[in-house]
Write an enzyme that holds these catalytic residues in place. Structure first.
Site, PDB file in Angstrom:
ATOM      1  N   ALA A  45      17.447   1.330  23.913  1.00 59.01           N
ATOM      2  CA  ALA A  45      17.382   0.054  24.786  1.00 59.01           C
ATOM      3  C   ALA A  45      16.620  -0.977  23.880  1.00 59.01           C
ATOM      4  O   ALA A  45      15.573  -0.496  23.149  1.00 59.01           O
ATOM      5  CB  ALA A  45      17.020   0.217  26.067  1.00 59.01           C
ATOM      6  N   GLY A  86      18.505   5.011  24.434  1.00 61.34           N
ATOM      7  CA  GLY A  86      19.845   4.474  25.024  1.00 61.34           C
ATOM      8  C   GLY A  86      20.955   4.920  24.004  1.00 61.34           C
ATOM      9  O   GLY A  86      22.037   4.966  24.638  1.00 61.34           O
ATOM     10  N   GLU A 119      21.857   8.338  24.668  1.00 62.75           N
ATOM     11  CA  GLU A 119      22.530   8.093  25.921  1.00 62.75           C
ATOM     12  C   GLU A 119      23.965   7.536  25.880  1.00 62.75           C
ATOM     13  O   GLU A 119      24.764   8.198  26.754  1.00 62.75           O
ATOM     14  CB  GLU A 119      21.707   7.595  27.201  1.00 62.75           C
ATOM     15  CG  GLU A 119      20.181   8.174  27.273  1.00 62.75           C
ATOM     16  CD  GLU A 119      19.352   7.286  27.896  1.00 62.75           C
ATOM     17  OE1 GLU A 119      19.077   6.211  27.710  1.00 62.75           O
ATOM     18  OE2 GLU A 119      18.807   7.868  28.982  1.00 62.75           O
ATOM     19  N   GLU A 152      11.495   7.909  24.793  1.00 59.02           N
ATOM     20  CA  GLU A 152      11.182   7.005  25.765  1.00 59.02           C
ATOM     21  C   GLU A 152       9.590   7.305  26.128  1.00 59.02           C
ATOM     22  O   GLU A 152       8.951   6.535  26.549  1.00 59.02           O
ATOM     23  CB  GLU A 152      11.976   7.154  27.184  1.00 59.02           C
ATOM     24  CG  GLU A 152      13.327   6.319  26.756  1.00 59.02           C
ATOM     25  CD  GLU A 152      14.374   7.281  26.238  1.00 59.02           C
ATOM     26  OE1 GLU A 152      13.957   8.533  25.704  1.00 59.02           O
ATOM     27  OE2 GLU A 152      15.470   6.795  26.289  1.00 59.02           O
TER      28      GLU A 152
HETATM   29  N1  CAA Z   1      14.307  -2.264  20.542  1.00 57.19           N
HETATM   30  C1  CAA Z   1      14.222  -3.568  19.906  1.00 57.19           C
HETATM   31  N2  CAA Z   1      14.117  -3.552  18.624  1.00 57.19           N
HETATM   32  C2  CAA Z   1      14.294  -2.492  17.934  1.00 57.19           C
HETATM   33  C3  CAA Z   1      14.441  -1.306  18.320  1.00 57.19           C
HETATM   34  C4  CAA Z   1      14.462  -1.257  19.822  1.00 57.19           C
HETATM   35  N3  CAA Z   1      14.767   0.037  20.374  1.00 57.19           N
HETATM   36  N4  CAA Z   1      14.420  -0.269  17.121  1.00 57.19           N
HETATM   37  C5  CAA Z   1      14.482  -0.990  16.241  1.00 57.19           C
HETATM   38  N5  CAA Z   1      14.290  -2.168  16.460  1.00 57.19           N
HETATM   39  C6  CAA Z   1      13.988  -3.332  15.517  1.00 57.19           C
HETATM   40  C7  CAA Z   1      12.582  -3.181  14.956  1.00 57.19           C
HETATM   41  O1  CAA Z   1      11.770  -4.115  15.938  1.00 57.19           O
HETATM   42  C8  CAA Z   1      12.797  -4.086  13.654  1.00 57.19           C
HETATM   43  O2  CAA Z   1      12.858  -5.379  14.033  1.00 57.19           O
HETATM   44  P1  CAA Z   1      12.066  -6.606  13.002  1.00 57.19           P
HETATM   45  O3  CAA Z   1      12.620  -6.452  11.611  1.00 57.19           O
HETATM   46  O4  CAA Z   1      12.510  -7.943  13.832  1.00 57.19           O
HETATM   47  O5  CAA Z   1      10.715  -6.302  13.238  1.00 57.19           O
HETATM   48  C9  CAA Z   1      14.219  -3.549  13.315  1.00 57.19           C
HETATM   49  O6  CAA Z   1      14.893  -3.076  14.420  1.00 57.19           O
HETATM   50  C10 CAA Z   1      14.275  -2.591  12.293  1.00 57.19           C
HETATM   51  O7  CAA Z   1      13.360  -1.481  12.798  1.00 57.19           O
HETATM   52  P2  CAA Z   1      12.245  -0.787  12.064  1.00 57.19           P
HETATM   53  O8  CAA Z   1      11.534  -1.910  11.161  1.00 57.19           O
HETATM   54  O9  CAA Z   1      11.330  -0.046  13.076  1.00 57.19           O
HETATM   55  O10 CAA Z   1      12.927   0.232  11.238  1.00 57.19           O
HETATM   56  P3  CAA Z   1      12.458   1.626  10.544  1.00 57.19           P
HETATM   57  O11 CAA Z   1      13.434   2.160   9.744  1.00 57.19           O
HETATM   58  O12 CAA Z   1      11.217   1.380  10.079  1.00 57.19           O
HETATM   59  O13 CAA Z   1      12.424   2.656  12.117  1.00 57.19           O
HETATM   60  C11 CAA Z   1      13.050   3.474  14.087  1.00 57.19           C
HETATM   61  C12 CAA Z   1      13.564   3.128  12.792  1.00 57.19           C
HETATM   62  C13 CAA Z   1      12.380   4.859  13.664  1.00 57.19           C
HETATM   63  C14 CAA Z   1      14.542   3.624  14.933  1.00 57.19           C
HETATM   64  C15 CAA Z   1      12.045   2.574  14.692  1.00 57.19           C
HETATM   65  O14 CAA Z   1      12.892   1.246  14.620  1.00 57.19           O
HETATM   66  C16 CAA Z   1      11.962   2.841  16.057  1.00 57.19           C
HETATM   67  O15 CAA Z   1      11.393   4.006  16.625  1.00 57.19           O
HETATM   68  N6  CAA Z   1      12.728   2.432  17.278  1.00 57.19           N
HETATM   69  C17 CAA Z   1      12.612   2.564  18.623  1.00 57.19           C
HETATM   70  C18 CAA Z   1      13.143   3.773  19.060  1.00 57.19           C
HETATM   71  C19 CAA Z   1      13.019   3.880  20.531  1.00 57.19           C
HETATM   72  O16 CAA Z   1      11.841   3.922  20.925  1.00 57.19           O
HETATM   73  N7  CAA Z   1      14.168   4.007  21.286  1.00 57.19           N
HETATM   74  C20 CAA Z   1      14.207   3.941  22.594  1.00 57.19           C
HETATM   75  C21 CAA Z   1      13.769   2.847  23.245  1.00 57.19           C
HETATM   76  S1  CAA Z   1      13.674   3.067  25.183  1.00 57.19           S
HETATM   77  C22 CAA Z   1      15.362   3.486  25.792  1.00 57.19           C
HETATM   78  O17 CAA Z   1      16.303   3.548  25.152  1.00 57.19           O
HETATM   79  C23 CAA Z   1      15.260   3.378  27.516  1.00 57.19           C
HETATM   80  C24 CAA Z   1      16.705   4.323  27.734  1.00 57.19           C
HETATM   81  O18 CAA Z   1      16.692   5.192  28.197  1.00 57.19           O
HETATM   82  C25 CAA Z   1      17.673   3.190  28.232  1.00 57.19           C
END
Ligand code: CAA
Length: 294
Positions: free
Chosen positions: A102, A145, A148, A168
């Site tokens: 998400a 998500g 999911e 999460e």
């Molecule tokens: N939401 C918003 N933006 C996201 C994102 C997310 N879930 N995942 C990645 N991005 C964005 C980053 O903010 C970044 O944007 P900017 O360039 O504007 O800064 C871009 O995508 C590239 O990401 P990274 O620079 O972080 O890339 P990376 O290769 O260094 O890392 C990653 C990759 C490990 C996937 C890391 O991006 C990450 O940990 N993302 C979040 C994963 C996460 O926590 N997901 C769960 C979300 S909560 C959820 O899903 C709730 C639910 O159950 C419905």
């Protein structure tokens, strides 16, 4: 806006698949229809006859699932579900990310009142209402998500470098689109608990060993492999395919006796279809079946 032509992907797929039995021979009776192309965050195409492909296309945010994207996915899936030319659907993302979850930036300032009042993310599970087979082809990150969404599909194929997880917990929340429920049913309580409580990720190989995905393919050929399987499914009688999906899914919700009864009722009902007559006649006449979904 990007678009994929049917020609490009079709030419990458073998003309005939290695079907095990003659009843599986594909009779090309489908004509492709033009899907809506004015989406902003997804690409929709019909790369092979009978198969609709939905590609998440927000690469700069690793396909983070924000509301506009989810609405487009739902729209595209529903359109495919109601299109008679479509027999199976493939949902995929990019090579770096299927979807990184998400959209955290969209969520971070939301209040309890907002998310509760509007039942935030309830419409994510619209994908589970699709009656046609849905295959997820997962390359790269399938986190939160993203994992999911993949688990809402009927079949998941993973690319060799796919990374799955429900991180999460590291954000101060829990999975909210089925992670605690579907992951547990798919890989077992102890493993699901471990990965949900730690936020650790797991690999495509582990996902295969644990039964979350049914195959792992090289990154470059993953989508074509999913398309091949989808095409094979789409070559079968639509009513039987729909009934089979319904029976399997029903069985995951009820006890064995109830599931068996439901299966038998659906099995009986297929004898009222022309496809059943055609499928069995074709076998007896040693020819390929031509199903019409009637
Ligand atoms: N939401 C918003 N933006 C996201 C994102 C997310 N879930 N995942 C990645 N991005 C964005 C980053 O903010 C970044 O944007 P900017 O360039 O504007 O800064 C871009 O995508 C590239 O990401 P990274 O620079 O972080 O890339 P990376 O290769 O260094 O890392 C990653 C990759 C490990 C996937 C890391 O991006 C990450 O940990 N993302 C979040 C994963 C996460 O926590 N997901 C769960 C979300 S909560 C959820 O899903 C709730 C639910 O159950 C419905």
């Amino acid at each position: 806006m990007q678009s994929i032509t049917s020609v490009r992907l079709t030419s990458r797929l073998p003309l005939t698949f290695n079907h095990a039995t003659r009843k599986s021979q594909i009779v090309s009776r489908f004509s492709t229809t033009a899907p809506r192309l004015d989406y902003e965050h997804i690409i929709v195409s019909t790369p092979v006859p009978g198969v609709r492909q939905v590609t998440l296309n927000r690469p700069k945010a690793l396909n983070a699932l924000f509301t506009p994207l989810i609405l487009e996915v739902n729209d595209a899936l529903k359109a495919a579900d109601s299109d008679d030319e479509v027999g199976a659907i493939v949902i995929t993302g990019g090579q770096k990310a299927f979807a990184a979850g998400a959209d955290i930036k969209e969520m971070k300032d939301k209040t309890f009142a907002e998310v509760y009042k509007h039942s935030f993310i309830r419409n994510w599970s619209d994908a589970t209402q699709i009656r046609k087979p849905l295959l997820a082809a997962v390359n790269g990150y399938a986190l939160g998500g993203g994992c999911e969404l993949a688990m809402m599909a009927d079949i998941i194929y993973a690319g060799e470098k796919a990374v799955f997880g429900q991180p999460e917990i590291k954000l101060g929340i829990i999975p909210g689109a089925g992670g605690t429920q579907r992951l547990t049913r798919l890989i077992g309580k102890s493993r699901a608990m471990e990965y949900i409580l730690t936020g650790k990720t797991f690999t495509a190989k582990e996902a295969l060993e644990w039964g979350l995905v049914s195959a792992v393919h090289p990154v470059d050929t993953l989508v074509d492999e999913a398309l091949k399987t989808a095409s094979l499914i789409a070559s079968h009688g639509r009513l039987a395919v729909q009934a089979a999906k319904e029976a399997v899914n029903y069985g995951t919700q009820v006890g064995l006796d109830q599931g068996l009864l439901y299966e038998r009722r659906l099995f009986h009902s297929l004898f009222a279809t022309k496809d059943q007559k055609e499928g069995m006649s074709a076998f007896a006449e040693k020819r390929a079946a031509v199903f019409k979904g009637e």
